[in-house]
Scaffold this active site. Sequence first.
Site, PDB file in Angstrom:
ATOM      1  N   ARG A   1      39.273   3.780  35.330  1.00  0.00           N
ATOM      2  CA  ARG A   1      40.614   3.280  35.677  1.00  0.00           C
ATOM      3  C   ARG A   1      41.485   3.162  34.432  1.00  0.00           C
ATOM      4  NH1 ARG A   1      40.902  -2.041  37.841  1.00  0.00           N
ATOM      5  NH2 ARG A   1      38.959  -2.378  36.758  1.00  0.00           N
TER       6      ARG A   1
ATOM      7  N   ASN B   1      39.533   0.404  42.050  1.00  0.00           N
ATOM      8  CA  ASN B   1      38.162   0.608  42.513  1.00  0.00           C
ATOM      9  C   ASN B   1      38.098   0.287  43.999  1.00  0.00           C
ATOM     10  OD1 ASN B   1      37.224   1.236  39.970  1.00  0.00           O
ATOM     11  ND2 ASN B   1      36.454  -0.804  39.558  1.00  0.00           N
TER      12      ASN B   1
END
Length: 64
Positions: free
Chosen positions: A19, A37
């Site tokens: 990320r 996520n």
Amino acid sequence: MHRRIEATIHGRVQGVAFRHYTQIAARQHHLVGWVANRPDGTVRVVAEGQPGSIQAFAAWLHEG
């Protein structure tokens, strides 16, 4: 004209700073959006920006 990409990334993408690197890549391509996520172990990405930037970012996502 702005474009939008929505992608779900599979594989070993959680717990490896994916990320974080995705956010950096999006900023480098002057894109806005989000990355998160998901409970199933995937990462969801939504980004918007100029067509060329979206294409370059999509290529980056594909390479991972």
